[in-house]
Design an enzyme around this catalytic site. Structure first.
Site, short mmCIF file in Angstrom:
data_model
loop_
_atom_site.label_atom_id
_atom_site.label_comp_id
_atom_site.label_asym_id
_atom_site.label_seq_id
_atom_site.Cartn_x
_atom_site.Cartn_y
_atom_site.Cartn_z
N GLU A 1 4.60 -4.71 11.88
CA GLU A 1 3.58 -3.70 11.58
C GLU A 1 2.48 -4.39 10.82
OE1 GLU A 1 3.39 -0.67 12.53
OE2 GLU A 1 5.41 -0.18 13.21
N ASN B 1 0.80 -1.23 0.00
CA ASN B 1 0.00 0.00 0.00
C ASN B 1 0.83 1.28 0.00
OD1 ASN B 1 0.81 -0.59 2.57
ND2 ASN B 1 -1.08 0.08 3.54
N CYS C 1 -3.44 0.46 6.67
CA CYS C 1 -3.53 -0.45 7.80
C CYS C 1 -4.26 0.16 9.00
CB CYS C 1 -2.13 -0.87 8.23
SG CYS C 1 -1.06 0.56 8.48
N GLU D 1 7.69 2.14 14.52
CA GLU D 1 8.43 2.83 13.47
C GLU D 1 8.35 4.33 13.75
OE1 GLU D 1 6.86 0.92 9.73
OE2 GLU D 1 8.86 0.03 9.83
P1 NAD Z 1 0.98 -9.74 3.13
O1 NAD Z 1 1.07 -10.16 4.54
O2 NAD Z 1 0.30 -10.62 2.16
O3 NAD Z 1 2.45 -9.50 2.52
C1 NAD Z 1 3.35 -8.62 3.12
C2 NAD Z 1 4.76 -8.96 2.66
O4 NAD Z 1 5.17 -10.18 3.27
C3 NAD Z 1 4.90 -9.17 1.15
O5 NAD Z 1 6.14 -8.58 0.75
C4 NAD Z 1 4.94 -10.68 1.02
O6 NAD Z 1 5.64 -11.11 -0.13
C5 NAD Z 1 5.67 -11.07 2.27
N1 NAD Z 1 5.41 -12.43 2.76
C6 NAD Z 1 4.27 -13.15 2.67
N2 NAD Z 1 4.41 -14.33 3.30
C7 NAD Z 1 5.65 -14.34 3.82
C8 NAD Z 1 6.40 -15.28 4.61
N3 NAD Z 1 5.87 -16.46 4.98
N4 NAD Z 1 7.66 -14.97 4.99
C9 NAD Z 1 8.20 -13.78 4.63
N5 NAD Z 1 7.56 -12.87 3.87
C10 NAD Z 1 6.30 -13.14 3.49
O7 NAD Z 1 0.37 -8.27 3.17
P2 NAD Z 1 -0.10 -7.35 1.97
O8 NAD Z 1 -1.35 -7.95 1.42
O9 NAD Z 1 1.05 -7.07 1.09
O10 NAD Z 1 -0.46 -5.99 2.73
C11 NAD Z 1 -1.66 -5.77 3.37
C12 NAD Z 1 -1.53 -6.01 4.87
O11 NAD Z 1 -0.47 -5.23 5.40
C13 NAD Z 1 -2.77 -5.59 5.60
O12 NAD Z 1 -3.08 -6.54 6.58
C14 NAD Z 1 -2.36 -4.28 6.24
O13 NAD Z 1 -3.08 -3.93 7.40
C15 NAD Z 1 -0.91 -4.52 6.55
N6 NAD Z 1 -0.19 -3.25 6.70
C16 NAD Z 1 0.24 -2.87 7.94
C17 NAD Z 1 0.88 -1.65 8.12
C18 NAD Z 1 1.34 -1.19 9.48
O14 NAD Z 1 2.17 -0.28 9.53
N7 NAD Z 1 0.87 -1.74 10.57
C19 NAD Z 1 1.09 -0.81 7.02
C20 NAD Z 1 0.65 -1.24 5.76
C21 NAD Z 1 0.01 -2.46 5.61
#
Ligand code: NAD
Length: 487
Positions: free
Chosen positions: A250, A153, A284, A461
């Site tokens: 996060e 995002n 998020c 962060e």
């Molecule tokens: P996701 O969890 O599908 O993927 C996040 C990242 O993790 C990607 O780069 C993915 O390739 C990697 N990944 C996936 N499985 C993994 C594993 N087993 N080991 C290591 N890496 C792995 O999330 P998304 O769909 O890309 O993003 C949306 C999510 O992110 C939402 O839940 C949102 O709330 C969260 N988010 C949180 C914050 C925050 O600061 N708290 C900010 C932005 C997004």
């Protein structure tokens, strides 16, 4: 439109390709066009990125924090000079409207380099501890090679929010962006190198959920900072814990935004809309459970509907566009499935819920959507949707709404709108969240710690607090007299 980088990865100060890695396309979500073709990192690429980071880190850590900071500040300047170009790239990567990316993405990344480059030098000092003759002192030392894994995002912001505190503290970083938005982080690496960052200190490699574990489990990695979903967080934290690595998590949320009937109505509606529709709802910390006190419910809903239906949806590259597409077809389908569930479970669809008129058929567009009469047990009130879907719930009194707001496994953010100052403070004291707002929503300047509690993660962060998560303390006891051994 093309945004093909010279190669898939940026390692040791240069672009690197390895066509043995699985090929994947980068798609512009507004039109469905393929704008770049990349390859996921092979184990050899992962090893090369980590080895290069490890080689570079020792010398970097030995530099003064001021000298390190100078490079980060130069990177911030370059990012600001190239804001337009970087914002267009961010829009291509994510589909977010240029109206947003031009003010929120490269600029917030640059803020991180500027803030940590400027203030962290003083914040990396240790303590002197008097012990009556003897004394001790502490040193704040880097962890080594840190891995950053990003969500889709805010690709440029996440690359900078993780990179800046890691680098100023004397670490090296290997960053893996989301497979949905692979382009922005490569530019950040290029700019850092151009600003004078020695090669190897900020490497970017591509890949998906199968690549991430190669980084997390690598023996030479000391820390992992993930921005992603709770499900991924559990896996990554679990793998890191089994090797006793440092982690920052996060993760996702289902945050409450509480509007009392003495609130400034237009301001509260504006806050709720920004906290649900900005970045097409893919934020998020969004306040996706909007609790509205019963006395103002009807007024709130009718103005909300009116204002929501005026949102300008369309081509993200046009300055006037306020809402772009979702990042991907998969995410769009997921959001539509939640909308169907909302209807089936009895929520009232106030507005939206469909595909907007006059958008490209291959674009992943959705109308901004508001459900009213949502109850706590409905799926749309419990699970993170991660799209432009606002759920409005009613409440009677303060104690009730706090209990309901806290009745979730998540704890990322929360907000309250009221003109009663003491109530505002009382309420934020009792809400279980890491990041809270009074009479606004979703502002996250670099000076303020950002992060979650409960299942939304741990670590922070931004702000000086982030430095605690990229360093550890060494304590040194200094004896000023001979050892008195009893034997
Ligand atoms: P996701 O969890 O599908 O993927 C996040 C990242 O993790 C990607 O780069 C993915 O390739 C990697 N990944 C996936 N499985 C993994 C594993 N087993 N080991 C290591 N890496 C792995 O999330 P998304 O769909 O890309 O993003 C949306 C999510 O992110 C939402 O839940 C949102 O709330 C969260 N988010 C949180 C914050 C925050 O600061 N708290 C900010 C932005 C997004």
């Amino acid at each position: 439109m093309k945004a093909q980088p010279p190669a898939s990865h940026f390692i040791d100060g240069e672009y690197v390709e390895d066509i043995n890695g699985a090929a994947f396309d980068s798609i512009y979500p507004a039109t469905g066009e393929v704008i770049a073709r990349l390859h996921a990192a092979t184990p050899a690429i992962v090893d090369r990125a980590i080895a290069s980071a490890k080689r570079a880190q020792g010398e970097w850590a030995a530099m003064s924090p001021t000298a390190r900071g100078r490079i980060l500040k130069r990177a911030a300047d370059i990012m600001r000079e190239r804001n337009r170009e970087l914002s267009e790239l961010e829009t291509l990567d994510t589909g977010k409207p240029i109206q947003e990316t031009i003010v929120a993405d490269p600029t917030s990344g640059a803020d991180a380099f500027e803030f940590f480059g400027g203030v962290a030098a003083a914040a990396l000092n240790g303590d002197y501890i008097p012990l009556g003759g003897d004394f001790a002192f502490t040193k704040r030392v880097p962890l080594g090679v840190c891995v950053g894994i990003g969500a889709w995002n805010y690709p440029q912001q996440i690359a900078c929010w993780k990179g800046a505190p890691a680098l100023i503290s004397g670490n090296a970083m290997v960053f893996k962006p989301s497979e949905n938005t692979p382009l922005g982080a490569l530019k950040i690496a290029e700019i850092l190198f151009e600003a004078g960052l020695p090669k190897g200190l900020y490497n970017v490699i591509q890949g998906d959920r199968s690549t991430g574990p190669l980084l997390v489990n690598h023996k030479d990695v000391a820390k992992v900072s993930l921005t992603g979903s709770v499900e991924t967080g559990r896996k990554v934290a679990g793998a890191a814990a089994s090797q006793l690595k440092h982690v920052t998590m996060e993760l996702g949320g289902k945050s409450p935004l509480i509007v009392f009937d003495d609130a400034d109505l237009e301001s509260a509606i504006g806050g709720a809309m920004l906290g649900n529709f900005y970045s097409t709802g893919q934020v998020c910390s969004n306040g996706t459970r909007v609790f509205v006190q019963k006395g103002i419910k009807q007024k709130f809903l009718s103005r909300l509907k009116e204002r929501t239906e005026k949102i300008i949806i369309g081509d993200p590259m046009v300055e006037e566009t306020q809402l772009g597409p979702m990042v991907s077809r998969a995410q769009l389908d997921k959001v539509f499935a939640y909308i169907e569930k909302g209807k089936a479970e009895g929520a009232t669809l106030l507005t939206g819920g469909g595909i907007p008129n006059d958008v490209p058929a291959e674009g992943t567009y959705i109308q901004p959507t508001v459900f009213a009469d949502v109850t706590d047990d409905m799926t749309i009130a419990r699970e993170e949707i991660f799209g432009p879907v606002m759920c409005v719930l009613d409440f009677d009194n303060e104690d009730e709404v706090i209990a309901r707001a806290n009745g979730t496994e998540f704890g990322l953010s929360a907000g309250v709108f009221t003109s009663d100052l003491t109530r505002a403070h009382r309420v934020v004291d009792r809400l279980e969240a890491g990041t809270l707002w009074i009479n606004t929503y979703n502002l996250a300047p670099v000076e303020v710690p950002f992060g979650g509690s409960k299942q939304s993660g741990f670590g922070r962060e931004n702000s000086l607090a982030a430095l605690n998560h990229y360093t550890e303390l060494k304590s040194v006891y200094v004896a000023m007299s001979p050892v008195q051994a009893p034997y």
